[in-house]
Design an enzyme around this catalytic site. Structure first.
Site, PDB file in Angstrom:
ATOM      1  CB  CYS A  45      51.408  11.146  50.896  1.00 16.11           C
ATOM      2  SG  CYS A  45      52.831  12.740  49.852  1.00 16.11           S
TER       3      CYS A  45
HETATM    4  C1  BEZ Z   1      50.236  16.405  50.569  1.00 15.16           C
HETATM    5  O1  BEZ Z   1      50.998  14.768  50.213  1.00 15.16           O
HETATM    6  O2  BEZ Z   1      49.373  16.867  51.374  1.00 15.16           O
HETATM    7  C2  BEZ Z   1      51.501  17.165  50.385  1.00 15.16           C
HETATM    8  C3  BEZ Z   1      52.610  17.441  49.995  1.00 15.16           C
HETATM    9  C4  BEZ Z   1      53.878  18.340  50.567  1.00 15.16           C
HETATM   10  C5  BEZ Z   1      53.175  19.197  49.891  1.00 15.16           C
HETATM   11  C6  BEZ Z   1      51.984  20.022  49.534  1.00 15.16           C
HETATM   12  C7  BEZ Z   1      51.113  18.641  49.613  1.00 15.16           C
END
Ligand code: BEZ
Length: 211
Positions: A45
């Site tokens: 994200c």
């Molecule tokens: C991420 O944004 O890195 C992420 C969020 C939830 C699960 C796996 C990755």
């Protein structure tokens, strides 16, 4: 019920990192992208938000606003924005909705319980100036999205809203387009003065009409 193409994008009022917004009012007469994030302070994200901040001028050029959403509260978003700016070498320049009661996530069916019963998946909604949903995409949490693809889709949506064409596989802005099957052969010269070529009766190309 899941939202479908052509449905009205549900309106809402929400707190964001740029103050409270009413979604429809905030969109005004332009295009918009609403995209969800599973959680604050997560690596994928963080890279996605930094990437979109760097591409903001490209969305502006297309009269398209961008807004992100995560179910964490506003205080969490505010701290995370500092991290995004620091790690992605950018300055956040669009709002992130705080949705701790999952009001917007529920309206847009962004929580898919068989994937995760708490956090949103990576949903994307492109909304047209008529407030109707023009595109939906759903990615898993583990896969960061390709925002160049969203620019490409907006180019196609804006083109096909004005001209009787469709865009072929892997089309990029500036390349030849497909003449809509609804257009009769007799109408082609007047509608497409740049010319056309017929591969099959149902497969006719023309140079991009708005370039
Ligand atoms: C991420 O944004 O890195 C992420 C969020 C939830 C699960 C796996 C990755």
């Amino acid at each position: 019920m899941a939202l479908r193409l052509g449905d009205e994008a549900p309106d809402f009022t929400a707190v964001t990192t740029e103050g409270e917004i009413n979604f429809h009012q905030w969109l005004g007469n332009g295009w918009g992208i609403l995209f969800s994030h599973p959680k604050d302070y997560t690596p994928v994200c963080t890279t996605e938000l930094g990437a979109v901040a760097k591409m903001k001028a490209d969305f502006d050029k297309r009269n398209c606003k961008v807004v992100a959403i995560s179910v964490d509260p506003i205080q969490s978003h505010e701290g995370w924005v500092c991290d995004i700016n620091e790690t992605q070498n950018t300055t956040m320049n669009f709002p992130i909705i705080a949705d701790p009661d999952r009001k917007v996530a529920t309206l847009y069916d962004m929580i898919h319980p068989n994937a995760d019963d708490t956090f949103t998946v990576r949903s994307v909604f492109i909304v047209g100036p008529d407030k109707k949903i023009k595109l939906t995409l759903t990615y898993p949490a583990s896969t960061g999205r390709n925002f160049l693809e969203l620019l490409r889709v907006i180019d196609s949506l804006q083109l096909t809203a004005k001209h009787k064409v469709a865009t072929p596989a892997n089309w990029e802005n500036g390349q030849d387009c497909i003449i809509s099957p609804a257009v009769k052969d007799a109408e082609v010269p007047a509608l497409f003065p740049k010319g056309s070529r017929t591969i099959k009766p149902y497969l006719r190309y023309t140079p991009q009409p708005n370039r």
